[in-house]
Design an enzyme around this catalytic site. Structure first.
Site, PDB file in Angstrom:
ATOM      1  N   ASP A   1      15.891  38.310  12.680  1.00  0.00           N
ATOM      2  CA  ASP A   1      15.761  38.911  11.517  1.00  0.00           C
ATOM      3  C   ASP A   1      13.965  39.246  12.181  1.00  0.00           C
ATOM      4  O   ASP A   1      13.548  39.284  12.067  1.00  0.00           O
ATOM      5  CB  ASP A   1      14.540  37.425  10.605  1.00  0.00           C
ATOM      6  CG  ASP A   1      15.332  38.269   8.534  1.00  0.00           C
ATOM      7  OD1 ASP A   1      14.970  39.434   9.029  1.00  0.00           O
ATOM      8  OD2 ASP A   1      14.011  37.357   7.742  1.00  0.00           O
ATOM      9  N   ALA A   2      14.231  40.209  11.906  1.00  0.00           N
ATOM     10  CA  ALA A   2      14.012  41.485  12.789  1.00  0.00           C
ATOM     11  C   ALA A   2      13.783  42.710  12.427  1.00  0.00           C
ATOM     12  O   ALA A   2      12.569  43.572  12.604  1.00  0.00           O
ATOM     13  CB  ALA A   2      14.172  42.208  14.288  1.00  0.00           C
ATOM     14  N   LYS A   3      14.354  43.427  11.144  1.00  0.00           N
ATOM     15  CA  LYS A   3      14.108  44.194  10.575  1.00  0.00           C
ATOM     16  C   LYS A   3      13.604  46.351  11.473  1.00  0.00           C
ATOM     17  O   LYS A   3      12.760  46.597  10.963  1.00  0.00           O
ATOM     18  CB  LYS A   3      13.306  44.058   9.122  1.00  0.00           C
ATOM     19  CG  LYS A   3      12.884  42.867   8.367  1.00  0.00           C
ATOM     20  CD  LYS A   3      12.600  42.504   6.873  1.00  0.00           C
ATOM     21  CE  LYS A   3      13.458  40.859   6.463  1.00  0.00           C
ATOM     22  NZ  LYS A   3      13.312  40.503   6.942  1.00  0.00           N
ATOM     23  N   ARG A   4      14.137  45.885  11.950  1.00  0.00           N
ATOM     24  CA  ARG A   4      14.178  47.265  13.122  1.00  0.00           C
ATOM     25  C   ARG A   4      14.898  48.451  12.183  1.00  0.00           C
ATOM     26  O   ARG A   4      15.281  48.082  11.222  1.00  0.00           O
ATOM     27  CB  ARG A   4      14.844  46.781  14.113  1.00  0.00           C
ATOM     28  CG  ARG A   4      14.216  45.653  15.156  1.00  0.00           C
ATOM     29  CD  ARG A   4      12.809  45.914  15.295  1.00  0.00           C
ATOM     30  NE  ARG A   4      12.489  44.874  16.410  1.00  0.00           N
ATOM     31  CZ  ARG A   4      11.243  43.821  15.803  1.00  0.00           C
ATOM     32  NH1 ARG A   4      11.582  43.731  14.530  1.00  0.00           N
ATOM     33  NH2 ARG A   4      10.684  43.303  16.618  1.00  0.00           N
TER      34      ARG A   4
END
Lengths: 275, 275
Positions: free
Chosen positions: A94-97
């Protein structure tokens, strides 16, 4: 991991539970703080206690990055532990890059190659070339932000052009880049009633649904509006499970909370005729 | 760092150059590959060769994350090196983070506290509570994505409600959260002609402008449409400087490219009466 492998796990475990490893070092049970790597010990115990009722784990990358180098080491060890001991589990970074093409390629390498995550959450703001580099890895998934669970979701995601909201535009446009075999969407449980409309646009895709529990979303509502014939849901709970108890009993209590959710999920899956 | 300290640096160096440390380990000069930490040696040499003509450095976090733990160590060492040797330099974590409130807090801690960055690039899709945790650090800055330099910018950033485009909405709405003393915006040099319209919305804010050089943006156009009485611009160049040469002469050549840009910048600043 393929769509079918994921669905097989749902059927076998009668669950669509993802446990969020938002393992804030400041919130760990006190007795773990003497360990060489307290967060790793915590994660291992949580995973061992819940792996038979969860289909996915979702380390929240921020909670590791905030500890600098040692956090990154913990993250790598956690991923290796889960992948070696529970290879059937779906692992979400869950990095939302999301960045320009050559930079997104680097993020993809970080999470889908250097570390063995099955998937990564990606922010859509920068469009196609920020997302497609993550789609080049066979058997890996992009989980694109569509309608998020937080209050700030209303600031831009409901921006509307000719009757189409931005999050709907994201759902439609991104189908030119990927499909239900390599792309999922984040849809917050706090906006469950909007799942019917979303299912009209993406009937077959898996949706990653955060916001059940601490954020106030309802599992029943999510299943009612969002479940399809292949389940199509991965519902995440983080704090409600991993921080249910902060004594030496934490893993036992985490399991109890996970089982509670899994049992509700089994009923909902049966009621919808999925299993 | 304050707005005025940044402006003082612009005047002193006659420059608004940011050097992007997109230090891809696969592209480094061959002779460095025997070093214990090749990327760190590379960064040090680039910084030492350019610090008198640059006002900012911008490590692109993806290029460090893609090397896992060792990349994170390199990043921390690079930040410490720059902050101790060149404390006047503005340090940008080009991370494009953004998540729900409690998670953005962790990212803020990672970059603005654990590491001594002065600022971080943030993606706006999740709205207010994903951005404001980064604004809680005195003397630190949020650099919010508005209009990016890549092709995919056209997918969502030009989405339009009642004549207002999404990137314009981001510029307007975010002024409820921060101001020109703690917030900047990313505006790509490849869309320089749109800077006039952007300056009508944010006349005083500093803008971080990527896309000059390898991506094709023009410095003259950026200055023409985007410069204000306090300069108001930080123009980034990455590959055009750091990979100008891949022999043992790389730092000398990097300096030449940086000086070339700085000299153009000095002329543009003088022509606009800023210095």
């Amino acid at each position: 991991m393929t769509y079918n492998e994921l669905f097989e796990q749902v059927k076998k475990k009668k669950s669509f539970l993802c446990v969020g490893l938002d393992s804030d070092i400041k919130k760990l049970p006190q007795h773990l703080m003497g360990a060489e790597d307290p967060v790793y010990e915590f994660n291992k115990a949580i995973v061992d206690a819940t792996a038979d009722v969860a289909i996915a784990y979702k380390p929240n990358i921020a909670f590791y990055e905030s500890n600098g180098v040692s956090g990154w080491i913990t993250l790598e060890k956690t991923v290796k532990y889960i992948k070696s001991k529970y290879p059937e589990i779906f692992l979400i970074a869950d990095a939302k890059r999301g960045d320009i093409g050559n930079t997104s390629e680097m993020y993809a390498r970080a999470f889908l190659e250097t570390m063995e995550f099955d998937s990564i959450t990606v922010a859509p703001y920068m469009g196609e070339d920020s997302v497609t580099p993550f789609l080049k890895y066979e058997g890996k998934w992009v989980i694109l932000l569509a309608l998020t669970s937080n209050k700030g979701a209303f600031d831009f995601q409901f921006f509307e052009e000719n009757g189409v909201k931005l999050y709907e535009r994201v759902l439609r446009k991104s189908q030119e880049w990927g499909n239900d075999q390599n792309m999922m969407y984040v849809v917050g449980a706090t906006k469950a009633e909007m799942l019917s409309g979303i299912r009209e646009i993406v009937p077959n895709h898996f949706l990653l649904v955060p916001g059940v529990g601490a954020q106030g979303g309802s599992l029943e509502e999510v299943a009612k509006y969002g479940m399809n014939s292949h389940c199509g849901l991965i519902v995440n709970s983080s704090r409600g499970i991993i921080f249910a108890d902060k004594t030496e009993n934490f893993a036992v209590r985490a399991r109890e909370e996970a089982v509670k959710l899994q049992q509700q999920m089994a009923e909902l899956l049966a009621a919808k005729g999925v299993i």
